[in-house]
Design an enzyme around this catalytic site. Structure first.
Site, PDB file in Angstrom:
ATOM      1  N   ASP A  68      10.388  -8.182   3.116  1.00 23.45           N
ATOM      2  CA  ASP A  68       9.912  -8.817   1.663  1.00 23.45           C
ATOM      3  C   ASP A  68      10.237  -7.530   0.727  1.00 23.45           C
ATOM      4  OD1 ASP A  68       8.177  -9.635  -0.319  1.00 23.45           O
ATOM      5  OD2 ASP A  68       6.803  -7.894  -0.866  1.00 23.45           O
ATOM      6  N   HIS A  85      10.769 -13.811   1.961  1.00 22.53           N
ATOM      7  CA  HIS A  85      11.184 -13.486   0.338  1.00 22.53           C
ATOM      8  C   HIS A  85      12.096 -14.258  -0.420  1.00 22.53           C
ATOM      9  CE1 HIS A  85      11.635 -10.270  -3.060  1.00 22.53           C
ATOM     10  NE2 HIS A  85      12.925 -10.222  -2.786  1.00 22.53           N
ATOM     11  N   HIS A 127       5.549 -15.567  -2.400  1.00 20.77           N
ATOM     12  CA  HIS A 127       5.614 -15.455  -4.020  1.00 20.77           C
ATOM     13  C   HIS A 127       6.493 -16.301  -4.267  1.00 20.77           C
ATOM     14  CE1 HIS A 127       8.708 -12.692  -2.790  1.00 20.77           C
ATOM     15  NE2 HIS A 127       7.763 -12.132  -2.769  1.00 20.77           N
ATOM     16  N   ASP A 146       0.493 -10.087  -4.018  1.00 16.29           N
ATOM     17  CA  ASP A 146       1.524  -8.973  -4.414  1.00 16.29           C
ATOM     18  C   ASP A 146       1.297  -7.691  -5.237  1.00 16.29           C
ATOM     19  OD1 ASP A 146       4.786  -8.316  -4.296  1.00 16.29           O
ATOM     20  OD2 ASP A 146       5.222 -10.298  -5.573  1.00 16.29           O
ATOM     21  N   HIS A 187       3.348   0.728  -9.117  1.00 18.69           N
ATOM     22  CA  HIS A 187       4.318   1.979  -9.432  1.00 18.69           C
ATOM     23  C   HIS A 187       3.795   3.329 -10.109  1.00 18.69           C
ATOM     24  CE1 HIS A 187       7.598  -0.510  -7.662  1.00 18.69           C
ATOM     25  NE2 HIS A 187       7.575  -1.976  -8.525  1.00 18.69           N
ATOM     26  N   LEU A 235       0.497  -1.206  -0.027  1.00 14.51           N
ATOM     27  CA  LEU A 235       0.138  -0.351   0.122  1.00 14.51           C
ATOM     28  C   LEU A 235       0.743   1.105   0.164  1.00 14.51           C
ATOM     29  CD1 LEU A 235      -2.694  -1.418   2.352  1.00 14.51           C
ATOM     30  CD2 LEU A 235      -2.806  -0.884  -0.423  1.00 14.51           C
ATOM     31  N   ARG A 236       1.976   1.134   0.196  1.00  8.35           N
ATOM     32  CA  ARG A 236       3.235   2.408  -0.043  1.00  8.35           C
ATOM     33  C   ARG A 236       3.001   2.986   0.792  1.00  8.35           C
ATOM     34  NH1 ARG A 236       6.430  -1.243  -3.137  1.00  8.35           N
ATOM     35  NH2 ARG A 236       5.882  -1.305  -5.326  1.00  8.35           N
ATOM     36  N   ASN A 258       9.500  -9.439  -9.553  1.00  8.17           N
ATOM     37  CA  ASN A 258      10.175 -10.442  -8.576  1.00  8.17           C
ATOM     38  C   ASN A 258       9.553 -11.093  -8.056  1.00  8.17           C
ATOM     39  OD1 ASN A 258      13.065 -11.299  -7.778  1.00  8.17           O
ATOM     40  ND2 ASN A 258      12.633  -9.383  -6.693  1.00  8.17           N
ATOM     41  N   ASN A 314       7.667  -2.689   3.585  1.00 14.40           N
ATOM     42  CA  ASN A 314       8.985  -2.351   2.509  1.00 14.40           C
ATOM     43  C   ASN A 314       8.682  -1.109   2.590  1.00 14.40           C
ATOM     44  OD1 ASN A 314       6.907  -3.348   0.888  1.00 14.40           O
ATOM     45  ND2 ASN A 314       9.225  -3.350  -0.906  1.00 14.40           N
TER      46      ASN A 314
END
Lengths: 329, 453
Positions: free
Chosen positions: B155, B182, B235, B321, B325, B66-67, B294, B97
């Site tokens: 992650d 990850h 993932h 995932d 962006h 969700l950034r 990735n 992250n």
């Protein structure tokens, strides 16, 4: 004057040779013949591309490719502008897309791009309307180099059929190798790739079509790989490969994979030794072979100008070659 | 609460958590399921005629980005949860992250505060394993757990130091929460851009070998066995990883795994421009950076092995995932573009291609999107039962729609599915008894507050 018969519908961009047909290759060869004739005149200047602007956009250092595109454009009377990453707004962080659009806005008819990232020429071509020539993108493709290599073979051996060509060196990181594989498979060549396995994994060749036209195999032993070859192409080995753990030492590489006079003798009599340059003398090729009678390294550079003239001409003058435009100006 | 009631008529109720599969009416009042089947209906109740549609428990995504905080130009909690609601999700776990990484109690509280103000569905934060995601010292997992974190992960990066991973697993035993890894060996990965394969060699893009993932999956399984703790593989993407997990589960190791919709349905030839889902195809250019993700899109044999493992229970659940962006992050050379696919809005439609081609039954699919992920993290599943909170997803399994990235509610338009026709559509998503997404006007219809987008 040589008659030129380009295919009726020519490519808009030259990004790689993956979709080139045999007819495309033949028409480049024939157009190059005409360009070569111009290069042999006393006054090497024709008005073919007068009023056209060619911009070379180089994100990597280059001598022969950049100079030969510039020379090719100038012989054809185009205006040629050279842009390098260091001397432009790229050093201020301008993106490739924005740079391409800027160059287009200044009136570029063709952008010739050299870039360290594979696929960069595709990205540029998707974002501009002018023609794009890929002058080398990462490990991916260097189509004009492969075409000049084919031209040099054709000039020397008078044929493109029934060739056995051995490529020796850093295939993994080589755009020259990849474009030559496409070009040579297209003319039905028997291709042998040779390198240490760290620079040539087994699955590398699975990427290429095996449709009965030509063949592509791997032979790790250089003495076997060059056997009966018509052409040996040595590939440049970047010395950093040793630091990244791909090679124990340059000495060991030279001992096992360098093209030497002795190894040259295993090939067919009259074998051609090629190298896209710049040569690491004493690494890929023993130093004395660079000027050896088998070596066509200098001819490759000369033909590079003629092939690039042909590509520029075919993109801009298109399908209707104007014979007068190739006469003296 | 004084919410009005909502009647959903004639839907097929499908709840794998209680083997429920029947056509019936559902009345929702005051945020709860009042009754199923027959009961008193208030006058002038808002009614959804759901004949031919499927009603399931709300989907749960245990892996999305969700950034917030710090990367709001890519996504924020408001846009991200609206996108999730459009995808049918009523619970999402957000990865830490961010900038700064969510590695402390106060940052977990910050995310939950922002979610309370902005989210249209439930947000469950995942905290970092290591301080600032540096992989050196353990973050304060206990403090984050008491603040509301539900799992821990670095992650975006692996936990490269095996000893730190061992300590994280060991420490997690007191919290009874999974450590999510990850899995990617940094040295084998270095500079990689796509699956290492004939395609990567042809395109001249540096490959990411399957072994980069498998060596670390193997390591994590050994550490889970050593500590007795629960490791969850994020993932999972290769046939070899699946074999490792299958063997470990057979031996009783506490390992679980998730797979993304894109690893089940897309393969590395998409990097060359291939776009095929079910009967739909589209054209794209080679080196289109929307395919850069990735772990990378793998070989067809990997995708087949992942599907098999999903069906036999080796892979526990599906997680998106979702990695939004900004256009600038993706409009670059393939080398420089960011990794990630904005996938939360297309997940269900994409996965339905497995159902429509007979490779997966819809009950298993719904289970892998609801009960199964809830079991991994121990939260989220409410079920379709009287008295339960109304967290529901209404689906049309057969409706076709064309993916248009410009209509995404997510800020991230980075999807390689643009222009593809998907069969299977989320019609409405209900959270806390309210319709938080309805495809009638294809926009979230119940914002809790004004968005700050």
């Amino acid at each position: 004057m040589t008659t030129i018969t380009p295919t009726s519908k020519w490519h808009k961009n030259i990004l790689d040779l993956d979709n080139f047909t045999r007819a495309d290759i033949d028409s480049v060869m024939q157009t190059t013949d005409a360009m070569k004739e111009i290069m042999q005149r006393d006054i090497r200047k024709v008005p073919a591309l007068r009023g056209k602007t060619i911009i070379t956009l180089f994100y990597e250092a280059s001598t022969r490719t950049r100079v030969s595109f510039e020379q090719a454009g100038k012989i054809l009377s185009a205006d040629v502008i050279n842009v390098t990453a260091q001397s432009s707004s790229i050093s201020k962080g301008e993106s490739l897309i924005d740079t391409g659009k800027t160059l287009q806005a200044t009136g570029a008819d063709i952008i010739v791009i050299r870039h360290p990232s594979s696929g960069a020429a595709y990205l540029l071509a998707q974002n501009v309307n002018c023609n794009v020539i890929n002058a080398g993108d990462g490990w991916h493709a260097h189509p004009s180099q492969a075409l000049l290599d084919l031209y040099t073979i054709r000039e020397k051996l008078k044929r493109l059929d029934n060739l056995k060509v051995t490529l020796v060196g850093d295939v993994l990181h080589s755009r020259v190798a990849r474009s030559n594989i496409w070009g040579l498979l297209n003319v039905g060549a028997e291709i042998v790739l040779c390198a240490p396995p760290t620079l040539l994994p087994k699955i590398f060749i699975e990427a290429y079509p095996h449709n009965g036209k030509g063949s592509l195999t791997i032979e790790y032993d250089v003495n076997k790989a060059v056997k009966d070859a018509d052409v040996i192409m040595a590939l440049r080995l970047q010395t950093e490969r040793q630091q990244s753990g791909l090679l124990p030492s340059l000495g060991e590489y030279s001992e096992r994979w360098q093209i030497t006079p002795k190894r040259l003798e295993l090939a067919k009599p009259g074998v051609m030794l090629m190298h896209p340059g710049p040569v690491n003398r004493g690494v890929e090729v023993s130093s004395e072979l660079v000027e050896h009678e088998s070596s066509v390294i200098e001819e490759q550079v000369k033909n590079g100008v003629a092939v690039r003239m042909a590509l520029l001409y075919m993109l801009l003058a298109g399908s209707k070659p104007n014979e007068t435009s190739l006469a003296h100006s | 609460m004084t919410d009005k009631s909502l009647l959903i008529k004639d839907a097929r109720l499908l709840d794998p958590g209680q083997s429920l599969d029947k056509v019936a009416d559902v009345l929702i009042t005051d945020g709860e399921i009042k009754w199923i089947g027959k009961g008193q209906t208030p006058a002038n109740v808002e009614t959804i005629n759901a004949a031919g549609l499927i009603l399931t428990p709300g989907f749960i995504d245990i892996h999305c980005h969700l950034r917030e905080p710090g990367l709001e130009y890519k996504e924020n909690i408001s846009t991200g949860t609206r996108a999730a609601a459009r995808g049918g999700f009523t619970t999402v776990c957000c990865m830490p992250n961010t900038s700064p990484p969510v590695d402390s109690k106060s940052l977990v509280e910050y995310v939950l505060r922002r979610a309370a103000a902005e989210a249209v569905i439930r947000v469950l934060p995942i905290g970092c394993i290591s301080k600032a995601q540096q992989g050196k010292e353990l973050a304060e997992m206990g403090g984050m757990a008491s603040a509301g974190a539900v799992a821990f992960s670095d992650d975006g990066k692996p936990v490269a130091n095996a000893n730190l991973m061992r300590q994280a697993l060991s420490y997690s035993l007191t919290l009874n929460m999974p450590i999510i890894d990850h899995c990617e060996d940094p040295a084998l990965f270095e500079g990689g851009l796509m699956n290492e394969s004939p395609t990567s060699y042809r395109l001249g893009l540096k490959g990411i070998p399957s072994a980069a993932e498998e060596t670390m999956v193997g390591r994590d399984i050994a550490l889970a066995a050593l500590t007795g703790a629960h490791v969850h593989i994020a993932h999972i993407s290769t046939a070899g990883s699946v074999d490792l997990v299958r063997n470990a589960k057979a031996k009783g190791v506490r390992v679980t795994a998730e797979v993304t919709p894109h690893h089940l349905l897309m393969t590395d030839d998409w990097v060359t421009g291939v776009r095929i889902i079910g009967g739909s195809s589209a054209t794209a250019n080679p080196y289109d950076t929307s395919t850069k993700v990735n772990p990378p899109l793998r070989a067809k044999s990997d995708a087949a092995a992942l599907l098999e493992a999903l069906k036999d229970g080796t892979i526990d659940c599906i997680a998106t995932d979702h990695a939004p962006h900004d256009v600038v992050d993706k409009s670059q050379e393939y080398d420089h573009a960011s990794f990630g696919i904005s996938g939360i809005e297309t997940a269900f439609g994409l996965l339905m291609a497995l159902v429509h081609t007979g490779k997966l039954d819809i009950k298993t699919l719904v289970e892998k999107l609801t009960v199964a992920p809830a079991k991994v993290i121990g939260h989220g599943y409410k079920g379709i039962k009287a008295g339960a909170p109304a967290e529901l997803t209404l689906l049309n399994p057969d409706e076709e729609w064309t993916v248009d990235v410009n209509s995404f509610l997510s800020k991230g338009k980075n999807s390689p599915l643009n222009g593809i026709i998907l069969k299977g559509k989320v019609k409405a998503t209900i959270y806390d008894g309210k319709i938080v997404y309805s495809d009638v006007n294809d926009a979230a219809t119940a914002p809790r507050k004004k968005t700050n987008a």
